[in-house]
Design a protein around this motif. Structure first.
Motif, PDB file in Angstrom:
ATOM      1  N   VAL A  91      86.169   2.660  93.528  1.00  0.00           N
ATOM      2  CA  VAL A  91      84.827   2.080  93.634  1.00  0.00           C
ATOM      3  C   VAL A  91      83.997   2.434  92.403  1.00  0.00           C
ATOM      4  O   VAL A  91      83.314   1.572  91.824  1.00  0.00           O
ATOM      5  CB  VAL A  91      84.134   2.558  94.931  1.00  0.00           C
ATOM      6  N   ALA A  92      84.044   3.716  91.984  1.00  0.00           N
ATOM      7  CA  ALA A  92      83.273   4.146  90.813  1.00  0.00           C
ATOM      8  C   ALA A  92      83.723   3.391  89.564  1.00  0.00           C
ATOM      9  O   ALA A  92      82.896   2.956  88.745  1.00  0.00           O
ATOM     10  CB  ALA A  92      83.425   5.650  90.617  1.00  0.00           C
ATOM     11  N   GLY A  93      85.026   3.232  89.390  1.00  0.00           N
ATOM     12  CA  GLY A  93      85.530   2.513  88.229  1.00  0.00           C
ATOM     13  C   GLY A  93      85.135   1.047  88.227  1.00  0.00           C
ATOM     14  O   GLY A  93      84.775   0.485  87.176  1.00  0.00           O
ATOM     15  N   LEU A  94      85.170   0.428  89.410  1.00  0.00           N
ATOM     16  CA  LEU A  94      84.795  -0.990  89.516  1.00  0.00           C
ATOM     17  C   LEU A  94      83.324  -1.189  89.169  1.00  0.00           C
ATOM     18  O   LEU A  94      82.968  -2.093  88.389  1.00  0.00           O
ATOM     19  CB  LEU A  94      85.092  -1.488  90.929  1.00  0.00           C
ATOM     20  N   TRP A  95      82.448  -0.363  89.731  1.00  0.00           N
ATOM     21  CA  TRP A  95      81.010  -0.504  89.454  1.00  0.00           C
ATOM     22  C   TRP A  95      80.672  -0.131  88.009  1.00  0.00           C
ATOM     23  O   TRP A  95      79.774  -0.708  87.417  1.00  0.00           O
ATOM     24  CB  TRP A  95      80.209   0.345  90.443  1.00  0.00           C
ATOM     25  N   THR A  96      81.384   0.843  87.452  1.00  0.00           N
ATOM     26  CA  THR A  96      81.174   1.176  86.043  1.00  0.00           C
ATOM     27  C   THR A  96      81.498  -0.018  85.156  1.00  0.00           C
ATOM     28  O   THR A  96      80.779  -0.321  84.193  1.00  0.00           O
ATOM     29  CB  THR A  96      82.041   2.385  85.643  1.00  0.00           C
ATOM     30  N   ARG A  97      82.582  -0.723  85.464  1.00  0.00           N
ATOM     31  CA  ARG A  97      82.942  -1.922  84.711  1.00  0.00           C
ATOM     32  C   ARG A  97      81.861  -2.996  84.850  1.00  0.00           C
ATOM     33  O   ARG A  97      81.461  -3.622  83.855  1.00  0.00           O
ATOM     34  CB  ARG A  97      84.290  -2.454  85.212  1.00  0.00           C
ATOM     35  N   TRP A  98      81.343  -3.206  86.057  1.00  0.00           N
ATOM     36  CA  TRP A  98      80.297  -4.215  86.272  1.00  0.00           C
ATOM     37  C   TRP A  98      78.996  -3.826  85.564  1.00  0.00           C
ATOM     38  O   TRP A  98      78.285  -4.682  85.049  1.00  0.00           O
ATOM     39  CB  TRP A  98      80.045  -4.401  87.762  1.00  0.00           C
ATOM     40  N   MET A 156      73.061  -2.502  90.611  1.00  0.00           N
ATOM     41  CA  MET A 156      73.248  -1.311  91.465  1.00  0.00           C
ATOM     42  C   MET A 156      73.883  -0.196  90.624  1.00  0.00           C
ATOM     43  O   MET A 156      75.048   0.151  90.791  1.00  0.00           O
ATOM     44  CB  MET A 156      74.110  -1.679  92.666  1.00  0.00           C
ATOM     45  N   ARG A 157      73.081   0.376  89.745  1.00  0.00           N
ATOM     46  CA  ARG A 157      73.588   1.358  88.790  1.00  0.00           C
ATOM     47  C   ARG A 157      73.724   2.751  89.403  1.00  0.00           C
ATOM     48  O   ARG A 157      74.196   3.679  88.740  1.00  0.00           O
ATOM     49  CB  ARG A 157      72.663   1.403  87.567  1.00  0.00           C
ATOM     50  N   TRP A 158      73.313   2.913  90.638  1.00  0.00           N
ATOM     51  CA  TRP A 158      73.413   4.206  91.313  1.00  0.00           C
ATOM     52  C   TRP A 158      74.758   4.387  92.010  1.00  0.00           C
ATOM     53  O   TRP A 158      75.113   5.509  92.430  1.00  0.00           O
ATOM     54  CB  TRP A 158      72.317   4.338  92.367  1.00  0.00           C
ATOM     55  N   VAL A 159      75.526   3.308  92.148  1.00  0.00           N
ATOM     56  CA  VAL A 159      76.768   3.361  92.925  1.00  0.00           C
ATOM     57  C   VAL A 159      77.782   4.352  92.346  1.00  0.00           C
ATOM     58  O   VAL A 159      78.407   5.112  93.106  1.00  0.00           O
ATOM     59  CB  VAL A 159      77.377   1.952  93.059  1.00  0.00           C
ATOM     60  N   PRO A 160      78.018   4.393  91.004  1.00  0.00           N
ATOM     61  CA  PRO A 160      79.000   5.371  90.491  1.00  0.00           C
ATOM     62  C   PRO A 160      78.676   6.812  90.860  1.00  0.00           C
ATOM     63  O   PRO A 160      79.589   7.590  91.169  1.00  0.00           O
ATOM     64  CB  PRO A 160      78.940   5.161  88.972  1.00  0.00           C
ATOM     65  N   VAL A 161      77.386   7.184  90.826  1.00  0.00           N
ATOM     66  CA  VAL A 161      77.008   8.550  91.196  1.00  0.00           C
ATOM     67  C   VAL A 161      77.248   8.785  92.682  1.00  0.00           C
ATOM     68  O   VAL A 161      77.748   9.844  93.094  1.00  0.00           O
ATOM     69  CB  VAL A 161      75.535   8.822  90.830  1.00  0.00           C
ATOM     70  N   ALA A 162      76.897   7.790  93.523  1.00  0.00           N
ATOM     71  CA  ALA A 162      77.132   7.919  94.961  1.00  0.00           C
ATOM     72  C   ALA A 162      78.628   8.064  95.249  1.00  0.00           C
ATOM     73  O   ALA A 162      79.046   8.892  96.076  1.00  0.00           O
ATOM     74  CB  ALA A 162      76.563   6.707  95.694  1.00  0.00           C
ATOM     75  N   ALA A 163      79.446   7.257  94.552  1.00  0.00           N
ATOM     76  CA  ALA A 163      80.899   7.353  94.739  1.00  0.00           C
ATOM     77  C   ALA A 163      81.414   8.718  94.294  1.00  0.00           C
ATOM     78  O   ALA A 163      82.319   9.294  94.925  1.00  0.00           O
ATOM     79  CB  ALA A 163      81.595   6.239  93.961  1.00  0.00           C
ATOM     80  N   LEU A 164      80.832   9.257  93.219  1.00  0.00           N
ATOM     81  CA  LEU A 164      81.240  10.572  92.734  1.00  0.00           C
ATOM     82  C   LEU A 164      80.867  11.676  93.722  1.00  0.00           C
ATOM     83  O   LEU A 164      81.605  12.644  93.901  1.00  0.00           O
ATOM     84  CB  LEU A 164      80.606  10.841  91.364  1.00  0.00           C
TER      85      LEU A 164
END
Length: 552
Positions: free
Chosen positions: A393-400, A408-416
């Protein structure tokens, strides 16, 4: 209740006279022998051992103080994230290369194996608490060197000294807690150490958010000096004192540790009984040590490692450590701020690191109860699976985020954050816990040292290769997917090879490795030898009670 069913003192109470002569006649021949055997084997003081907070307070206080060096260990682990992040700023006095960054982060780890061996020599000869006090010397020197550094080599030298200090100051604390704590309280008190490490990491991220890395380095000396000073007010380990023939000091130490325990009798205290038990245990240890010296040294050890009970655990643990370190657990810890900033998250890197540290602190406390109630093999499988999901999930949102296709730039931190929670369930703590379980008694000590050294080597390689992997996978999004794939590999690996050791006797684990290497298809429902003996003993007791009832 104890198998004896009563305390040592209760064995000397007058017997009841309500049984008939037939019962007395039946047992008079074995009565004296039974009493002698029970008195000789009477080790439990549970009847006199208080479970109130006041009675356990000295043990809790001593453990909290002896383990306090772990706060500085957590600070040293997280400091590289703050240091590297600030040195990459435009106003930095010097600019380290990526290779130098990786050395500043990982040099702390590479020195731990040899330093730990030397700490064992110090604590065995000079005492557990004295080893902690000595650890303050390289610690203060290292942090002062970092604070005064004007180039990268000086910082690396300072980090090297801090790593030596961490090894010398943390291992004795764990040994000390093991030797003074009540058996029912031991696991909880030993969990203070990882909680302190997480606390140190949180403090580092919070202070690093506002303070310059030089100022933070000076402050770190406080967390080296204070643990050394507090060791003055607590007593040395009674086991070590008895081993060294310091009997008067051992009695004083036991009297302090158990001063709130109730007295078994008018003349003897709880500490006196503990003192007698420790004396007997030390005599047994001396006999075992003499047996070990009579072995054939290196040749004997090599022969034991070539047996299935030696090479199988070593191979399984090495694979487990590979998946542990290349899944990103420690990489996200040592490079947390840079890692989050590169992911393009809208949350400040320092704030996100603080959140991760707090989550790790909470979960390190919660894991005490989780590890006591669930099977370890299952926990690692679940942990790896959840970690893989979070990294994908973190990798997918980082790519987007990098493509500008999401807000939704907070998603990678939430996934972490969820990744950290998942790691503390199994893959982070369990592999290190299993080292001492898998090896047979003959090579358990050297097996632990070899495995722990391999663990540190793999951690060093993983931390060193972070920047190279980031370039190889062309950015953080692909790197996160790589971590996710490694996590999935760890789940499959643990499912196939890792044996279940939860509630299993150490000798049964050794028996398992004599015949098996792949765990799939292993029938764990089959009774172990101890379980079969225990079942037979219970059946015999039931039959004896029935016969006694009929006789009465």
């Amino acid at each position: 209740m104890d198998p004896i069913g009563a305390s040592c003192l209760s064995l000397f109470k007058p017997a009841k006279k309500n049984c008939n002569d037939a019962v007395e006649e039946k047992h008079k021949n074995t009565k004296d022998d039974g009493l002698r055997e029970m008195i000789a084997s009477c080790k439990s003081l549970s009847q006199y051992e208080g479970k109130t907070f006041k009675s356990l307070l000295p043990q809790i206080l001593a453990s909290l103080l002896a383990a306090s060096f772990h706060i500085g260990n957590g600070i040293s682990l997280a400091y590289s994230a703050v240091l590297i992040s600030q040195l990459e700023q435009p106003d930095s006095p010097f600019k380290p290369t990526k290779t130098q960054n990786s050395w500043m982060a990982s040099v702390l780890i590479v020195i731990i194996p040899p330093a730990s061996i030397f700490s064992g020599i110090i604590m065995d000869n000079l005492g557990r608490l004295n080893c902690i006090k000595i650890a303050g010397l390289p610690g203060v020197a290292g942090w002062s060197l970092i604070a005064l550094a004007n180039d990268v080599p000086t910082i690396i030298a300072g980090r090297l000294l801090v790593g030596i200090s961490s090894a010398w100051g943390t291992s004795p604390g764990i040994v000390y807690i093991t030797e003074i704590a009540n058996s029912n309280l031991r696991m909880s008190l030993m969990a203070i150490a990882p909680a302190y490490v997480s606390l140190g990491m949180v403090l580092t991220y919070m202070l690093g958010w506002y303070l310059h890395w030089r100022t933070l380095a000076w402050i770190c000396n406080v967390f080296i000096i204070v643990p050394c000073l507090v060791c003055i007010i607590i007593h040395e380990s009674p086991s070590w004192l008895i081993l060294k023939g310091k009997y008067d000091q051992a009695k004083k130490s036991l009297n302090w540790i158990h001063k709130y325990q109730k007295k078994p009798g008018e003349q003897e205290t709880y500490a006196d009984l503990q003192y007698k038990i420790l004396q007997e245990e030390q005599e047994k240890k001396k006999i075992e040590l003499a047996k070990q010296k009579s072995q054939k040294g290196i040749r004997f050890i090599m022969q034991e490692f070539l047996k299935p009970t030696g090479w199988k655990p070593l191979l399984i643990l090495t694979g487990l450590f590979f998946f542990q370190h290349f899944s990103g657990i420690y990489i996200t810890m040592f490079y947390s701020i840079s890692f989050i900033q590169e992911a393009g998250s809208s949350i400040d890197g320092y704030l996100a690191s603080i959140m991760i540290g707090i989550v790790r602190l909470i979960m390190s406390v919660a894991s005490i109860y989780i590890l006591k109630g669930f099977r370890r093999r299952s926990l690692i499988f679940i942990s790896c699976s959840l970690m893989a999901s979070c990294m994908f999930v973190a990798g997918l949102w980082t790519r987007w985020i990098q493509e500008g296709s999401t807000e939704m730039r907070w998603v990678p931190v939430a996934a972490l954050l969820f990744y950290v929670v998942a790691s503390t369930l199994g893959l982070l703590p369990i592999p290190n816990m299993m080292i001492a379980e898998l090896f047979p008694l003959e090579i358990r000590g050297i097996g632990y040292s070899v495995s722990y050294s391999l663990c540190c080597v793999l951690m060093f390689v993983a931390l060193q290769s972070y920047y190279n992997m980031n370039e190889l996978f062309n950015g953080s999004s692909n790197l996160q997917w790589f971590f996710g794939i490694v996590c999935l590999g760890g789940a499959v690996y643990s499912y196939i090879f890792l044996p279940e050791t939860f509630k299993l006797k150490l000798e049964d684990i050794t028996e398992y490795f004599k015949t098996r290497f792949v765990y799939i298809g292993h029938n764990r429902k089959k009774l172990t030898k101890d379980e079969a003996d225990e079942k037979m003993l219970k059946e015999n007791n039931v039959n004896n009670n029935e016969n006694l009832h009929e006789t009465v």
